[in-house]
Scaffold this active site. Structure first.
Site, PDB file in Angstrom:
ATOM      1  N   GLU A  52       0.045   2.684   6.948  1.00 40.95           N
ATOM      2  CA  GLU A  52      -0.108   3.798   5.998  1.00 40.95           C
ATOM      3  C   GLU A  52      -0.664   5.024   6.715  1.00 40.95           C
ATOM      4  O   GLU A  52      -0.244   6.144   6.455  1.00 40.95           O
ATOM      5  CB  GLU A  52      -1.010   3.408   4.818  1.00 40.95           C
ATOM      6  CG  GLU A  52      -0.568   2.159   4.054  1.00 40.95           C
ATOM      7  CD  GLU A  52       0.881   2.144   3.638  1.00 40.95           C
ATOM      8  OE1 GLU A  52       1.458   3.221   3.391  1.00 40.95           O
ATOM      9  OE2 GLU A  52       1.464   1.036   3.574  1.00 40.95           O
ATOM     10  N   ALA A  55       0.847  -1.184   0.000  1.00 42.24           N
ATOM     11  CA  ALA A  55       0.000   0.000   0.000  1.00 42.24           C
ATOM     12  C   ALA A  55       0.883   1.234   0.000  1.00 42.24           C
ATOM     13  O   ALA A  55       2.099   1.124   0.162  1.00 42.24           O
ATOM     14  CB  ALA A  55      -0.905   0.016   1.231  1.00 42.24           C
ATOM     15  N   GLU A  83      10.366   4.517   7.137  1.00 41.52           N
ATOM     16  CA  GLU A  83       9.874   3.129   7.117  1.00 41.52           C
ATOM     17  C   GLU A  83      10.194   2.372   8.400  1.00 41.52           C
ATOM     18  O   GLU A  83       9.335   1.674   8.938  1.00 41.52           O
ATOM     19  CB  GLU A  83      10.410   2.388   5.886  1.00 41.52           C
ATOM     20  CG  GLU A  83       9.912   2.958   4.556  1.00 41.52           C
ATOM     21  CD  GLU A  83       8.394   3.062   4.442  1.00 41.52           C
ATOM     22  OE1 GLU A  83       7.681   2.454   5.267  1.00 41.52           O
ATOM     23  OE2 GLU A  83       7.911   3.771   3.532  1.00 41.52           O
TER      24      GLU A  83
END
Ligand code: 0A1
Ligand code: ZN
Length: 880
Positions: free
Chosen positions: A320, A284, A342
């Protein structure tokens, strides 16, 4: 100030055509320079069509005061674009030139308005980067360098712009028109067309741009933030999929509340949209306020999705969403800093999943992923630091090292600082860097300043690749009641890093009494930061058992001197659930490694430990399932000097079979246990289902016929996909009549549901039968095998590459198959093809015949004409 503009453009009309830029350039972190030009604002106009989309852009550009380079050339990145028109300050310009895919413009002043027209073909975009067509809709993927496939732009994360987007398209084809930010206007455009305009008030890098146009329906809801603002939420899918969106919506709301509570982060816009698409390269994407998802991480119901799918959806939706702060509000200066967003965001999603589920079970799963994917990466030819020093293709660096080891680094900060100081640090990080493109150094600086703790020594975790190995040995002086723990650390060389430094390793450590089973020395945090170090424990009143790296406090390999008897005791007595799990794993691993080396194996301690675990009344079923699962073939291979996949597989199967027969009754009881209705998604119900299938697997190893009957009954009666897939997963590795019957029934029922059909492919590609290669070859010619769909390709080729025994089939046909797949996929979608390469990477560790065949396939791929940069980088590094 002297004019230092030196570079000029060649005359577009007389200069020889710019040579094509070298295809496979290496980009280096040390070469970072701030951008020469900034683009504070951009307006985009899209005339949408599946085969032809016109993109008109207007960029307001200005010289960057922070840039030392003062050329008068503006470089706008492009990939596969041809300008149909260029304007500077409103006047047509033909004094432009191309350098490779990039557009170069000569600019006389410090501030200009650039207009550019291009035309693109979304239907022909099989790379799924930029604007592409999927299932009749149009959508975008811009991270990392996809925006340059939509229009010319300084496509780097440290150029932040405010976006205004106008899109127009056929109203029946594209009834829904979405982009980032707020929809500010919309209307009819005649001829059945309509338009919408979106403004995003938050400056963002181009990789966060998104646009969606299609026939979609929303699942709508609202969320009221801590400060009382109402946010409209919508999950957009095809109408038929609407009933499968509730879990994603529930997860989103949980994630929004969690980020307020744990990090003090509120959502900042009035709308938040999620769109599910069928063709997507990754999981995603966190585009500002318009998250685009692989449909696999949105759609779920009891009948079609497993418990693991439900958990993954919650995890990815949260991931996300969390990026809104760790990624969007604070973004990355350059792609070498990828772990800044991340690693941190994975740590955040891991903590979220732990909080809404079972923390020990979640920790075990996270570590299992780390060991299965990141450890091999760190020990192979593709090893790189969490903050890499160089890359050819940035897409190849969306790795378990950047993501999962990056998360472990953040976790170590959290462990060392404690939750309160860590929070002070992250508050400061968000405050200081809001609206900025930051670096990993900025992150550590904020943690240090917020907490007052010096973290400089820990920064080596960003720069030094490789998994540290720690040897540990405990010595007990019974008379003095003192125990001394001797520790030694070592990191093997990795590509480009022959010599390694000692690293600071936080080890949560306790001592357990071997007689009483009590924690005789409570847990303490040891920071091992020397090559060798000794630590003493006082008041050690009985021979101690070493409980070290509890809760996996550091991402390392522990080699502790502990007898099988001691491990067996720890597996029952340790107060840290993760350490108990570890003791079991270590016990099993030792037996398996010995067996694979042809040494004699004492299975009894393993069988006793598993028996005790199964019989325990205090352990929860999910933990039991994790604890009794044997290490996989590939984990065993990681412990071998020379890998013989057949030997590994055989010894593992023998042990499974012995467990299956000696613990038959306990296993069948665990298989039969109920209390888990299909619609019950509580952690305990999930645990019961998981244990059910794990137990069935052991039974099958001992007696296929008996297990096939139990499995077929489970399959036929299943009230959830978890039970159905679990049963089929067991059957698929057997040689029984029920196997094909169940496969056919599954296909007949679900062949119209692409996500479930992916499971059907994956289950067969994961099968542990001697004919798996033949079956997989057949499946690659199956009517439903679609190589252009990343999920389908991964379900067959990706799963097969991870099937150790089958992929390493002695005749080399597994290697040939995967290489064929990589070559074929590379022509369409290099990014996804490149992600299939790693299983070849560790060829040097295999017995000579297999090593030669693997190398040969790598060479064959490397010699393929027209190979993409993506695959080229992975293959040449694997061969080096
Ligand atoms: N930032 C996303 C991952 C992602 C990266 C590249 C993509 O392009 C193909 C897509 C997604 C994340 O961490 O979720
Ligand atoms: Zn992410």
């Amino acid at each position: 100030m002297a004019d230092v503009r030196t570079t000029t453009l060649p005359d577009a009309k007389t200069a020889p055509e710019a040579p094509p830029s070298p295809v496979h350039v290496t980009i280096r972190r040390e070469d970072y320079r701030p951008p020469e030009w900034l683009v504070p604002e951009i307006a985009l106009k899209f005339a949408l069509g599946i085969e032809k989309t016109r993109v008109q852009s207007k960029l307001s550009v200005e010289r960057n005061p922070d840039s030392a380079d003062k050329s008068n050339v503006l470089r706008l990145n492009g990939d596969g674009l041809t300008p149909a028109g260029v304007w500077i300050d409103g006047s047509p310009c033909d004094n432009w030139s191309m350098d490779g895919g990039d557009l170069l413009l000569e600019l006389p002043g410090d501030r200009h308005e650039i207009g550019i027209d291009v035309e693109i073909n979304p239907a022909a975009n099989t790379k799924l980067m930029g604007l592409y067509a999927s299932n009749g809709m149009l959508c975008t993927q811009c991270e990392a360098e996809g925006f340059r496939r939509i229009t010319f732009f300084p496509d780097r994360p440290d150029v932040l712009s405010k976006y205004r987007v106008r899109m127009e398209g056929d109203a029946s084809r594209f009834p829904v028109l979405l982009s980032n930010g707020n929809r500010v206007a919309a209307g009819e455009a005649g001829d059945g067309a309509h338009w919408a305009e979106w403004h995003d008030p938050f400056p963002k890098p181009s990789y966060l741009f998104a646009l969606v146009a299609g026939d979609l329906k929303p699942n709508r809801d609202t969320f009221t933030t801590l400060s009382g603002r109402k946010v409209d939420l919508a999950i957009w899918v095809r109408e038929v999929d609407l009933p499968k969106t509730q879990h994603a919506m529930d997860s989103l709301k949980l994630a929004m509340a969690w980020d307020e509570k744990v990090y003090g982060r509120e959502y900042d816009l009035d709308q938040f949209n999620i769109v599910a698409v069928t063709d997507f390269n990754m999981g995603a994407m966190e585009n500002k306020s318009l998250n685009i998802f692989n449909s696999a991480y949105v759609l779920a119901d009891q009948d079609t999705a497993t418990d693991a799918d439900f958990d993954n959806i919650a995890r990815v939706v949260a991931h996300e969403y969390f990026h809104n702060w760790s990624g969007d509000r604070v973004t990355c200066r350059d792609w070498f800093q990828l772990s800044l967003k991340e690693g941190f965001t994975v740590f955040r999603d891991q903590s979220f999943s732990a909080d809404v589920g079972s923390p020990p079970v979640k920790r075990i799963e996270d570590v299992r992923v780390l060991r299965a994917v990141q450890f091999p990466e760190d020990q192979g030819p593709l090893a790189h630091p969490v903050r890499p020093d160089s890359y050819m293709e940035i897409s190849n660096f969306y790795t378990a090292t950047v993501y999962n080891k990056g998360a472990e680094v953040i976790r170590m900060f959290h462990t060392v600082l404690g939750p309160e100081n860590f929070r002070k640090g992250t508050d400061l990080y968000f405050d200081r860097n809001d609206g900025r493109a930051a670096t990993c150094d900025d992150f550590v600086a904020a943690l240090e300043d917020g907490s007052g703790v010096d973290l400089q020594p820990f920064k080596i975790w960003y720069s030094q690749a490789g998994t540290p190995k720690v040897r540990a040995r405990i010595e007990h002086d019974a008379e003095a009641k003192i125990a001394t723990l001797h520790l030694e650390q070592h990191v093997d060389p990795t590509p480009g890093q022959p010599d390694k430094q000692p690293m600071p390793i936080p080890l949560r450590t306790a001592l357990v009494g071997s007689e009483t089973g009590h924690e005789i020395c409570p847990e303490r945090l040891i920071i091992l930061d020397q090559a060798r170090q000794s630590v003493t424990f006082e008041n050690v009143t009985e021979p101690p058992l070493l409980s070290i790296n509890r809760n996996f406090s550091a991402p390392i390999i522990v080699e502790a001197v502990r007898s099988p008897g001691e491990l067996e005791r720890l597996a029952q007595a340790d107060t840290d659930p993760f350490a108990r799990y570890e003791a079991m794993q270590e016990l099993m691993m030792r037996a398996l490694v010995a067996g694979a080396r042809g040494e004699e194996v004492d299975r009894e301690p393993v069988i006793r430990a598993i028996g005790a675990t199964l019989r325990s009344n205090s352990l929860d079923p999910a933990f039991k399932a994790d604890a009794i699962l044997l290490p996989s073939d590939s984990l065993i291979a990681d412990r071998m000097d020379v890998v013989d996949p057949d030997a590994i597989h055989a010894v593992r199967e023998q042990l499974r079979s012995a467990i299956g027969s000696e613990l038959h009754d306990e296993l069948v009881a665990a298989h039969r246990s109920d209390g888990a209705a299909g619609d019950d998604l509580s952690p305990s119900a999930k645990g019961v289902r998981r244990l059910r299938t794990v137990a069935l697997g052991f039974v099958a190893a001992a007696d296929q016929a008996e297990a096939a009957e139990l499995a077929k009954a489970q399959f036929d009666r299943a009230d959830s996909m978890t039970d159905r897939q679990g049963a089929l997963g067991v059957l698929v590795s057997t040689d029984t009549p029920q196997r094909q019957a169940a496969l056919n029934a599954f296909y007949d029922r679900f062949h119209d549901d692409p996500l479930v059909l992916d499971k059907w492919f994956a289950l067969q590609a994961a099968s542990q039968r001697p004919d798996t290669v033949d079956r997989v070859l057949e499946l690659s010619r199956h009517f439903d095998f679609v190589i252009t769909n990343p999920n389908r390709l991964r379900s067959l080729a990706g799963t097969f590459g991870a099937n150790h025994w089958a992929f390493h089939s002695a005749d080399g046909r597994g290697y040939a198959f995967l290489a064929d797949m990589i070559i074929a996929a590379d022509k369409l979608n290099p990014q996804v093809a490149a992600r299939l390469v790693p299983p070849f990477g560790r060829w040097r560790r295999f017995e000579p015949k297999r090593a030669a065949m693997m190398r040969q396939q790598l060479e064959r791929i490397a010699a393929t004409p027209g190979l993409s940069k993506d695959v080229y980088e992975q293959v040449t590094k694997s061969l080096a």
